[in-house]
Design a protein around this motif. Structure first.
Motif, PDB file in Angstrom:
ATOM      1  N   ILE A  92      43.004 -54.263 -26.228  1.00  0.00           N
ATOM      2  CA  ILE A  92      42.212 -53.028 -26.164  1.00  0.00           C
ATOM      3  C   ILE A  92      42.750 -52.070 -25.098  1.00  0.00           C
ATOM      4  CG2 ILE A  92      40.404 -53.811 -24.559  1.00  0.00           C
ATOM      5  CD1 ILE A  92      39.901 -51.669 -27.753  1.00  0.00           C
ATOM      6  N   PHE A  93      43.296 -52.586 -24.010  1.00  0.00           N
ATOM      7  CA  PHE A  93      43.858 -51.684 -23.006  1.00  0.00           C
ATOM      8  C   PHE A  93      45.208 -51.122 -23.449  1.00  0.00           C
ATOM      9  CE2 PHE A  93      40.480 -52.907 -20.154  1.00  0.00           C
ATOM     10  CZ  PHE A  93      40.283 -51.738 -19.449  1.00  0.00           C
ATOM     11  N   ALA A  94      45.969 -51.846 -24.254  1.00  0.00           N
ATOM     12  CA  ALA A  94      47.191 -51.276 -24.836  1.00  0.00           C
ATOM     13  C   ALA A  94      46.815 -50.105 -25.741  1.00  0.00           C
ATOM     14  CB  ALA A  94      47.955 -52.337 -25.619  1.00  0.00           C
ATOM     15  N   PHE A  95      45.796 -50.325 -26.575  1.00  0.00           N
ATOM     16  CA  PHE A  95      45.278 -49.247 -27.432  1.00  0.00           C
ATOM     17  C   PHE A  95      44.799 -48.072 -26.580  1.00  0.00           C
ATOM     18  CE2 PHE A  95      41.144 -47.526 -28.811  1.00  0.00           C
ATOM     19  CZ  PHE A  95      41.566 -46.740 -29.884  1.00  0.00           C
ATOM     20  N   ALA A  96      44.037 -48.375 -25.545  1.00  0.00           N
ATOM     21  CA  ALA A  96      43.415 -47.326 -24.736  1.00  0.00           C
ATOM     22  C   ALA A  96      44.442 -46.466 -24.007  1.00  0.00           C
ATOM     23  CB  ALA A  96      42.444 -47.947 -23.731  1.00  0.00           C
ATOM     24  N   ILE A  97      45.457 -47.080 -23.427  1.00  0.00           N
ATOM     25  CA  ILE A  97      46.419 -46.283 -22.650  1.00  0.00           C
ATOM     26  C   ILE A  97      47.247 -45.387 -23.559  1.00  0.00           C
ATOM     27  CG2 ILE A  97      48.247 -48.056 -22.529  1.00  0.00           C
ATOM     28  CD1 ILE A  97      47.338 -45.638 -19.696  1.00  0.00           C
ATOM     29  N   VAL A  98      47.699 -45.909 -24.693  1.00  0.00           N
ATOM     30  CA  VAL A  98      48.488 -45.084 -25.610  1.00  0.00           C
ATOM     31  C   VAL A  98      47.627 -43.950 -26.158  1.00  0.00           C
ATOM     32  CG1 VAL A  98      49.757 -45.034 -27.787  1.00  0.00           C
ATOM     33  CG2 VAL A  98      50.089 -46.932 -26.210  1.00  0.00           C
ATOM     34  N   THR A  99      46.421 -44.274 -26.578  1.00  0.00           N
ATOM     35  CA  THR A  99      45.532 -43.255 -27.145  1.00  0.00           C
ATOM     36  C   THR A  99      45.178 -42.192 -26.109  1.00  0.00           C
ATOM     37  OG1 THR A  99      44.631 -44.876 -28.683  1.00  0.00           O
ATOM     38  CG2 THR A  99      43.336 -42.888 -28.332  1.00  0.00           C
ATOM     39  N   THR A 100      44.879 -42.616 -24.907  1.00  0.00           N
ATOM     40  CA  THR A 100      44.524 -41.674 -23.842  1.00  0.00           C
ATOM     41  C   THR A 100      45.686 -40.749 -23.496  1.00  0.00           C
ATOM     42  OG1 THR A 100      42.895 -43.197 -22.924  1.00  0.00           O
ATOM     43  CG2 THR A 100      43.742 -41.505 -21.442  1.00  0.00           C
ATOM     44  N   LEU A 101      46.875 -41.302 -23.424  1.00  0.00           N
ATOM     45  CA  LEU A 101      48.036 -40.474 -23.081  1.00  0.00           C
ATOM     46  C   LEU A 101      48.454 -39.552 -24.228  1.00  0.00           C
ATOM     47  CD1 LEU A 101      50.127 -43.136 -21.139  1.00  0.00           C
ATOM     48  CD2 LEU A 101      48.924 -41.166 -20.173  1.00  0.00           C
ATOM     49  N   MET A 102      48.212 -39.959 -25.458  1.00  0.00           N
ATOM     50  CA  MET A 102      48.591 -39.143 -26.616  1.00  0.00           C
ATOM     51  C   MET A 102      47.507 -38.139 -27.004  1.00  0.00           C
ATOM     52  SD  MET A 102      51.648 -40.123 -27.390  1.00  0.00           S
ATOM     53  CE  MET A 102      52.087 -39.742 -29.061  1.00  0.00           C
ATOM     54  N   ALA A 103      46.259 -38.461 -26.734  1.00  0.00           N
ATOM     55  CA  ALA A 103      45.144 -37.617 -27.175  1.00  0.00           C
ATOM     56  C   ALA A 103      45.106 -36.321 -26.374  1.00  0.00           C
ATOM     57  CB  ALA A 103      43.828 -38.363 -27.024  1.00  0.00           C
ATOM     58  N   LYS A 104      44.757 -35.284 -27.043  1.00  0.00           N
ATOM     59  CA  LYS A 104      44.602 -33.995 -26.369  1.00  0.00           C
ATOM     60  C   LYS A 104      43.133 -33.741 -26.029  1.00  0.00           C
ATOM     61  CE  LYS A 104      48.790 -32.079 -27.983  1.00  0.00           C
ATOM     62  NZ  LYS A 104      49.618 -33.153 -27.665  1.00  0.00           N
ATOM     63  N   ASN A 105      42.270 -34.600 -26.484  1.00  0.00           N
ATOM     64  CA  ASN A 105      40.836 -34.428 -26.341  1.00  0.00           C
ATOM     65  C   ASN A 105      40.309 -35.354 -25.239  1.00  0.00           C
ATOM     66  OD1 ASN A 105      37.990 -34.748 -26.735  1.00  0.00           O
ATOM     67  ND2 ASN A 105      38.232 -33.877 -28.782  1.00  0.00           N
ATOM     68  N   LYS A 106      39.735 -34.785 -24.189  1.00  0.00           N
ATOM     69  CA  LYS A 106      39.245 -35.580 -23.061  1.00  0.00           C
ATOM     70  C   LYS A 106      38.044 -36.439 -23.438  1.00  0.00           C
ATOM     71  CE  LYS A 106      41.035 -32.563 -19.512  1.00  0.00           C
ATOM     72  NZ  LYS A 106      40.780 -31.712 -18.374  1.00  0.00           N
ATOM     73  N   GLY A 145      51.409 -50.934 -23.180  1.00  0.00           N
ATOM     74  CA  GLY A 145      51.031 -49.668 -23.804  1.00  0.00           C
ATOM     75  C   GLY A 145      51.767 -48.491 -23.208  1.00  0.00           C
ATOM     76  N   PHE A 146      51.909 -48.483 -21.886  1.00  0.00           N
ATOM     77  CA  PHE A 146      52.618 -47.395 -21.218  1.00  0.00           C
ATOM     78  C   PHE A 146      54.091 -47.371 -21.621  1.00  0.00           C
ATOM     79  CE2 PHE A 146      54.739 -45.386 -17.536  1.00  0.00           C
ATOM     80  CZ  PHE A 146      54.134 -44.141 -17.621  1.00  0.00           C
ATOM     81  N   LEU A 147      54.699 -48.554 -21.729  1.00  0.00           N
ATOM     82  CA  LEU A 147      56.103 -48.623 -22.153  1.00  0.00           C
ATOM     83  C   LEU A 147      56.282 -48.073 -23.573  1.00  0.00           C
ATOM     84  CD1 LEU A 147      57.187 -52.081 -20.701  1.00  0.00           C
ATOM     85  CD2 LEU A 147      57.842 -49.798 -19.884  1.00  0.00           C
ATOM     86  N   PHE A 148      55.366 -48.408 -24.464  1.00  0.00           N
ATOM     87  CA  PHE A 148      55.457 -47.887 -25.831  1.00  0.00           C
ATOM     88  C   PHE A 148      55.174 -46.384 -25.872  1.00  0.00           C
ATOM     89  CE2 PHE A 148      55.740 -52.210 -27.260  1.00  0.00           C
ATOM     90  CZ  PHE A 148      56.516 -52.098 -28.403  1.00  0.00           C
ATOM     91  N   TYR A 149      54.308 -45.911 -25.013  1.00  0.00           N
ATOM     92  CA  TYR A 149      54.073 -44.467 -24.915  1.00  0.00           C
ATOM     93  C   TYR A 149      55.370 -43.765 -24.512  1.00  0.00           C
ATOM     94  CZ  TYR A 149      52.810 -40.031 -22.799  1.00  0.00           C
ATOM     95  OH  TYR A 149      52.774 -38.700 -22.452  1.00  0.00           O
ATOM     96  N   LEU A 150      56.064 -44.308 -23.510  1.00  0.00           N
ATOM     97  CA  LEU A 150      57.322 -43.716 -23.052  1.00  0.00           C
ATOM     98  C   LEU A 150      58.401 -43.779 -24.133  1.00  0.00           C
ATOM     99  CD1 LEU A 150      57.562 -45.083 -19.393  1.00  0.00           C
ATOM    100  CD2 LEU A 150      56.905 -42.775 -20.140  1.00  0.00           C
TER     101      LEU A 150
END
Length: 166
Positions: A92-106, A145-150
């Motif tokens: 869930i934190f892998a999901f959360a970090i990628v989604t949070t960093l990609m989402a434009k909606n706070k 999650g952060f690594l996959f975001y990068l």
């Protein structure tokens, strides 16, 4: 416990089977989408879902290495796998970090973070994990999650050049 049903429901969102189902559903509908919608879905397929699945695999290896028994050991509903670290928290934190960093909606970002904490806490409240288990699981998920975001943008650009994604 009166709230056990609630915690079981919340816990489901940290279950890797949920994410495998989402992956399959995404891949099934992908060819049917417009170019614009495919572009929107690409970060899910190329960053979020792999981060979730890899987080689960890393935790499985760590559980086999550490072999920490669950707090519920001996109870009827106790999972047979080891406890440390929490796979649900990692997922869930892998999901959360990628989604949070990609989402434009706070608002979406805030809701996703709250969900991540609720899923992790559900594992403690259901007596499947300790706070240490969920803390380390969360760190594993955040890191992967952060690594996959990068990695998303370079991978997406490469696949665009190969005309695999829009």
């Amino acid at each position: 416990m009166v709230y056990e049903g609630f915690w079981q429901f919340v816990s489901y969102f940290g279950d890797v089977q949920y994410w495998i189902g989402l992956t399959v559903a995404s891949l099934i509908i992908y060819p049917l989408l417009s170019r614009k919608d495919k572009h929107k879905l690409s970060w899910i397929v190329l960053a979020m879902l792999p981060a979730v699945l890899i987080s689960h695999q890393v935790v499985s290896v760590l559980k086999a290495f550490f072999e920490v028994a669950r707090p519920c050991l001996g109870l009827i509903d106790c999972p047979a796998s080891y406890s440390f670290p929490s796979g649900h928290a990692a997922v869930i934190f892998a999901f959360a970090i990628v989604t949070t960093l990609m989402a434009k909606n706070k608002i979406i970002s805030a809701l996703v973070i709250v969900l991540a904490f609720l899923v992790s806490l559900s594992r403690v409240f259901l007596n499947y994990h300790t706070f240490l288990d969920i803390s380390v699981g969360a760190v594993v998920g955040l890191a992967i999650g952060f690594l996959f975001y990068l990695a998303y943008k370079p991978i997406h650009l490469f696949l665009e050049k190969k005309k695999i994604v829009p």
